[in-house]
Design an enzyme around this catalytic site. Structure first.
Site, PDB file in Angstrom:
ATOM      1  N   CYS A   1       0.935  -1.201   0.101  1.00 61.38           N
ATOM      2  CA  CYS A   1       0.176   0.001   0.311  1.00 61.38           C
ATOM      3  C   CYS A   1       1.166   1.079   0.274  1.00 61.38           C
ATOM      4  CB  CYS A   1      -0.938   0.035   1.320  1.00 61.38           C
ATOM      5  SG  CYS A   1      -0.385  -0.389   2.359  1.00 61.38           S
TER       6      CYS A   1
ATOM      7  N   HIS B   1      26.311  -8.984  31.339  1.00 57.76           N
ATOM      8  CA  HIS B   1      26.362  -9.788  31.185  1.00 57.76           C
ATOM      9  C   HIS B   1      27.399 -11.066  31.901  1.00 57.76           C
ATOM     10  CE1 HIS B   1      27.352 -13.883  29.426  1.00 57.76           C
ATOM     11  NE2 HIS B   1      26.319 -13.590  27.907  1.00 57.76           N
TER      12      HIS B   1
END
Length: 605
Positions: free
Chosen positions: A26, A528
């Site tokens: 579209c 981490h």
């Protein structure tokens, strides 16, 4: 932008050519019907340069590109052979989708291909009305009549356009469908309807009905044809099927449509038009509030397509539509919110997106604003919803009408000439400027508000006690190569991980070995604990926070048993990585890791 590369990356991450049933585009999105949406890597697609976001709604997998969607789709079609594939692809079985999703997919697939042409034709009709009102042109002039034919032809012969695209969606012979539609608007049939003459088909009366500019009758007719054609294909052998199936399709469907299907469709059309008119006339301001406030919400979920045939039907049956002017307030409110962001933010990327969004929003394209800015920031979207509702209420109270269908925008203003036009001007001005003001004053919070402080440094403090080492020296190539971003590492001396900045927890890993957070100033940080500790499956880790929780610098995030992790043979080095460090000038220190020591200083570039 490299359209070819972007198309290739999208094709790869949606699962390849084999995972695509159908695809189309579209104004701003590539819309896919995928065989299996689970095969698509949504996160990878959203991270592609040139992709604004991904929306999964109404049974479609929608990749929002923006104004360059046509160029990207062309490349995608070439690479995936979509034109050839779409003719032979087998759609996902209907029972895998609910009825609403199937209906929305059908409507969007039917109207999308010629929506741009329809919008352009509508604007041309509106401009001609403006030229006549300003005495720049007369209706009897040759120029007016030629241009009016150019603007009105699509709407007059709308059933033909709808037949072609609907047939493609329903996988029936498109040219038979077009011939069926053309019969409905054939000059003889139009004349008979205008004179209210009743024809008889072998003694069966044909109700005189005008089908020019109509929507629902032809959609119903093509739907019936989608059941008749396969039946005829089974009856006739291959040698004569290409001739006899179209022959009997036309012989059966044209009279059937004129006698049964068409009148039923016209009846439904009349009921819809009367219903919309009744509701609107009963409480026009309330209708304005609802449509003005929530139209963009409908767009997000893809259900706005259900209103398109209703609005076009209103114009065909009543000669006008009361909803389209209200929608302009909803569209302009998003453009106003983009203006508020543009004026407030100092973030270069955000300012560039907001600036272009103001322009595209004014001309009716709001997806880049919604998915790139207002919806992500939340508050600007709410400001736009409020402003759109107020603007819509003003327009509704003036009972403004659209005389032709086109996309709601400033360009559509000529189509609103007539009753309530002054209300349209007031309403869209209020929607636009109020959204800009509200967004500027109240649209920023948390990390959004911090982004306006472009000259301020953000300090990242130690997340744990221990010895600071350069990130490049850790024994993990993913971190040491700085592929994930710049940062620092700590060899811990105690088993507590703390927040290095104030911000919001963005990720909590089930194994407890890693935490993601976004600082109040927009830095995206990954913490981490250890190398390969994910293999412990959460053993020796206790997570103390939840996703979306706001924390302050120094708050405890994870508790872990340092000695047992070491005894299990794992490196316990903590990595602190700024994953969006490309947006910053990063200064690193190697001082002792204490609570009052900064490890990184981030200056927005």
């Amino acid at each position: 932008m490299d359209y070819q590369k972007l198309a290739a990356d999208i094709l790869k991450n949606v699962g390849g050519q084999g995972n695509i049933n159908t695809a189309w585009h579209c104004a701003t999105r590539i819309r896919f019907k995928l065989t299996d949406e689970k095969k698509a890597d949504t996160k990878a697609i959203e991270n592609l340069d040139g992709v604004i976001t991904v929306v999964q709604s109404a049974g479609q997998y929608q990749v929002v590109i923006g104004n360059s969607v046509g160029q990207v789709f062309d490349q995608l079609a070439n690479q995936a052979g979509l034109e050839n594939k779409s003719d032979t692809a087998t759609e996902e079985p209907a029972d895998k989708e609910n009825l609403i999703n199937r209906f929305i997919a059908f409507i969007s697939g039917t109207f999308t291909p010629f929506l741009g042409a329809m919008a352009g034709a509508g604007i041309l009709k509106g401009l001609l009305a403006l030229f006549v009102a300003l005495d720049w042109m007369t209706k009897t002039s040759g120029a007016y009549q030629i241009w009016y034919a150019a603007g009105d032809a699509l709407f007059n012969f709308l059933p033909i356009f709808l037949a072609f695209t609907a047939a493609k969606r329903l996988k029936v012979n498109q040219f038979v469908a077009v011939a069926l539609a053309a019969a409905l608007v054939y000059p003889t049939m139009v004349t008979v309807a205008d004179k209210a003459t009743t024809l008889h088909f072998f003694g069966i009366p044909v109700v005189p009905t005008t089908y020019t500019s109509s929507v629902i009758p032809i959609l119903l007719a093509v739907w019936v044809l989608s059941y008749l054609q396969p039946l005829l294909d089974k009856i006739f052998p291959d040698a004569v099927r290409n001739i006899f199936t179209p022959l009997f399709s036309l012989m059966i469907m044209v009279p059937l449509t004129l006698i049964v299907v068409g009148p039923i469709g016209s009846g439904i059309s009349n009921l819809l038009a009367a219903g919309v008119s009744g509701i609107y006339n009963f409480a026009p301001a309330f209708a304005g509030v609802i449509m003005g406030a929530f139209w963009q919400v409908f767009v997000i979920f893809g259900v706005h397509w259900t209103f398109v045939p209703v609005m076009m039907n209103n114009i065909a049956k009543m000669g006008y539509d009361p909803l389209l002017p209200i929608l302009s307030a909803a569209v302009l409110s998003q453009a106003g919110a983009a203006l508020g962001i543009f004026l407030k933010t100092k973030d270069k990327k955000q300012k560039a997106l907001a600036g272009s969004g103001v322009v595209t929003g004014i001309f009716g394209i709001t997806e880049p604003i919604i998915y790139g800015l207002t919806l992500k920031m939340k508050r600007p979207f709410i400001c736009a919803v409020i402003s759109g509702g107020i603007g819509g209420a003003i327009i509704g109270s003036f009972q403004a009408h659209a005389n032709s269908f086109t996309l709601p925008s400033l360009l559509a203003l000529p189509t609103y000439l007539g009753k309530g036009f002054s209300g349209v001007l007031i309403g869209i001005a209020v929607a636009f400027f109020l959204a800009a003001i509200l967004t500027y004053l109240f649209g920023f919070s948390g990390q959004d508000a911090a982004q306006v402080k472009s000259d301020g440094l953000e300090e990242v403090v130690a997340p744990a006690a221990g010895t600071v080492i350069p990130l490049k020296s850790v024994h993990d190539e993913v971190f040491s190569s700085e592929a994930m971003g710049k940062g620092i590492a700590i060899v811990p001396t105690e088993g507590t991980l703390k927040a290095p900045v104030s911000g919001t927890i963005s990720a909590v890993y089930p194994t407890g070995h890693a935490i993601g957070l976004i600082s109040d100033q927009g830095a995206e940080i990954l913490l981490h604990i250890g190398i390969d500790t994910v293999k412990l499956n959460g053993k020796y880790f206790e997570t103390l926070v939840k996703k979306e929780q706001h924390v302050n610098a120094g708050d405890k995030l994870v508790s872990f048993d340092l000695d047992k992790i070491k005894a299990a043979g794992y490196d316990t080095t903590i990595m602190l990585v700024v994953t969006n460090s490309k947006n910053y000038e990063v200064n690193v220190t190697t001082e002792t890791a204490a609570a009052d020591n900064w490890l990184l200083k981030l200056k927005p570039e």
